[in-house]
Design an enzyme around this catalytic site. Structure first.
Site, short mmCIF file in Angstrom:
data_model
loop_
_atom_site.label_atom_id
_atom_site.label_comp_id
_atom_site.label_asym_id
_atom_site.label_seq_id
_atom_site.Cartn_x
_atom_site.Cartn_y
_atom_site.Cartn_z
N ALA A 112 -34.42 -45.63 -31.67
CA ALA A 112 -34.66 -44.24 -31.27
C ALA A 112 -34.27 -43.30 -32.39
CB ALA A 112 -33.87 -43.91 -30.00
N ASP A 113 -34.89 -42.15 -32.41
CA ASP A 113 -34.53 -41.12 -33.37
C ASP A 113 -34.80 -39.75 -32.75
OD1 ASP A 113 -33.65 -40.81 -36.27
OD2 ASP A 113 -35.27 -39.35 -36.09
#
Length: 191
Positions: free
Chosen positions: A68-69
């Protein structure tokens, strides 16, 4: 059952997976978060999430890997994690009294399938005084967060309005993630 591996050292993402009763292990991805030439914020976060997940999946191909970012944008300007207190102050001054967008991209990789998605949430800040900003920065809370604030922490007092997924702003759109995991035969809704 295949293990779920979170390719992140983020304590917030860890807490959200625990909140949703998703069983997982952590292997931190060592991918350098560099933003190249992308056409949109959604492309950036999905690409970075995929890079992080891919780096861990390379050595854990029998399992499901999550990457995730999160980034914050304001008027086409990308606000990542501040490099110092002065940059944090500049970001908070920029966001003061305005609406900005928070994008969180997620990649789920398994041997037979890869899914990427993102969530976009609008956040509006109250007008912030210099004293409020300085006091917040003194807590050191903003220094490891995109946009220089944590909506789940003391930064919550700056938020006037939110439209979209709160948990996406925290760092992981957990409701959507749980639904996407069903494609990988992972169902935690009955756990």
């Amino acid at each position: 059952m295949r293990k779920i591996i979170l390719a992140s050292g983020s304590p917030r993402r860890k807490e959200l997976l625990e909140l949703a009763s998703v069983p997982f292990e952590i292997i931190v991805s060592e991918v350098e978060e560099t933003i190249g030439a992308y056409s949109s914020p959604s492309d950036i976060v999905m690409s970075l999430a995929l890079q992080k997940a891919s780096a861990v999946a390379e050595y854990n191909s029998d399992h499901i890997v999550l990457g995730a970012d999160t980034i914050v944008t304001y008027e086409s300007r990308i606000l990542g994690k501040p490099s110092n207190e002065a940059e944090a102050k500049e970001m908070l001054q920029l966001l003061s009294g305005k609406t900005h967008e928070v994008y969180t991209g997620v990649a789920i990789i398994a041997k037979d399938k890869t899914v990427t998605f993102y969530e976009r949430t609008e956040v509006t800040f109250w007008e912030l005084t210099e004293e409020e900003i300085d006091a917040y920065i003194a807590l050191k809370e903003p220094l490891d967060k995109a946009g220089s604030y944590g909506i789940q922490g003391k930064g919550s007092i700056f938020v006037q309005h939110i439209q979209g997924d709160y948990y996406s702003v925290v760092g992981l759109p957990i409701s959507r993630l749980v639904r996407e995991l069903k494609q990988f035969n992972i169902d935690v809704t009955h756990a």
